[in-house]
Scaffold this active site. Structure first.
Site, PDB file in Angstrom:
ATOM      1  N   ASP A 144       0.789  -0.768  -0.086  1.00 49.26           N
ATOM      2  CA  ASP A 144       0.096  -0.177  -0.310  1.00 49.26           C
ATOM      3  C   ASP A 144       0.733   1.197   0.271  1.00 49.26           C
ATOM      4  O   ASP A 144       1.791   1.135   0.753  1.00 49.26           O
ATOM      5  CB  ASP A 144      -0.770   0.432   1.441  1.00 49.26           C
ATOM      6  N   ARG A 151      -3.968  -4.188   8.344  1.00 49.38           N
ATOM      7  CA  ARG A 151      -4.798  -2.975   8.976  1.00 49.38           C
ATOM      8  C   ARG A 151      -5.912  -3.875   9.532  1.00 49.38           C
ATOM      9  O   ARG A 151      -6.779  -3.403  10.701  1.00 49.38           O
ATOM     10  CB  ARG A 151      -5.448  -2.281   7.525  1.00 49.38           C
TER      11      ARG A 151
END
Length: 287
Positions: A38, A171
């Site tokens: 990411d 996450r």
């Protein structure tokens, strides 16, 4: 020019940005990464060059290691600090409670993938649906958290070190920890320290690679991607048979065992697997 370069991807860059930069560095279109990282994250990104690009799809299943920072007391739609704030709560937990809860996340478990992810459902990526304000039902996926250690607690921040299997979303792990603690949590930092057996100590920054007079010196040989596999050295006749597509008889290994195959002159040829006492080609790397 063939091999793998380990890049220390900077924050704010996509994995595709790194590939584009390395195509200019190595002056070839044959460049590909081994799994996205990411933009918020930095750290280890193995990038394949030349014939090593054939191996990129074989490396996405490798285990990975990360350090991450989570902030307690918040929840966002993306599960990280860059998302829209959904909820904010007071942080009223003790260090003992934090250590107990985080310890519960070690081992095999099922994890629900986040909506903001590249997983496809009915032909569309989940993050595309999320950007349209849609949330769809997702199937939890089996993952394994091999180790999960707390490096620092400075509330509302917690720094952790994680070693995990393919498909683990850090996450989501942070969000799950926050839910279990009852106050919510978002990931604020993520650094990948190991992927596909390559460590951050082996990584080059894009600036370093751009400044190198001979950037090929940063390339690790393609066969290093399969260093965990045993090797077979062939004679010239056997080498010709393999290159010509012959499933050569080999009685020296277990069914399903994969090998690195080398030619008579020591050149890396391919990865093959034993099936019914024959060497079956999995991926070729000869030119």
């Amino acid at each position: 020019m063939n091999g793998v370069v380990i890049v220390d991807k900077p924050k704010g860059k996509t994995s595709h940005d790194v590939v584009a930069a390395l195509r200019r560095v190595y002056k070839t279109r044959r460049v590909g990464h081994t799994g996205t990282l990411d933009p918020l994250a930095d750290g280890v990104l193995p990038v394949c060059v030349g014939n090593a690009t054939k191996a990129a799809d074989m490396l996405t299943s490798a285990d990975k290691s990360y350090t991450a920072v989570l902030e307690l007391g918040k929840r966002t739609d993306t599960l990280d600090i860059e998302g829209s704030l959904l909820e904010q709560r007071p942080v009223d937990v003790t260090e003992e409670e934090i250590r107990a809860v985080i310890g519960e996340f070690k081992g095999e478990q099922y994890q629900l993938p986040p909506m903001y992810s590249a997983i496809k459902q009915n032909g569309r990526k989940l993050y595309e649906l999320a950007r349209e304000g849609k949330e769809v039902e997702r199937t939890p996926r089996k993952i394994n958290i091999y180790s999960l250690d707390i490096l620092k607690i400075e509330l509302p921040y917690i720094k952790i070190d994680v070693r995990c299997s393919k498909g683990t979303y850090i996450r989501s792990l942070c969000d799950d920890i926050g839910r279990r603690l009852g106050c919510g949590a978002v990931m604020t930092e993520l650094r990948r320290t190991e992927a596909a057996g390559f460590k951050i100590s082996q990584a080059y920054t894009l600036e370093q690679l751009n400044e190198m007079e001979e950037p090929e010196a940063a390339l690790i040989p393609t066969d290093s991607l399969f260093a965990q596999l045993p090797q077979i050295r062939l004679n010239e006749k056997q080498e010709r048979s393999i290159i010509n597509g012959v499933r050569m008889t080999w009685r020296g290994g277990a069914e399903g065992q994969r090998y690195r195959l080398y030619g008579a002159n020591g050149s890396f040829l391919c990865v093959s697997e034993i099936r019914e006492q024959r060497l079956v080609l999995i991926k070729s790397f000869w030119n």
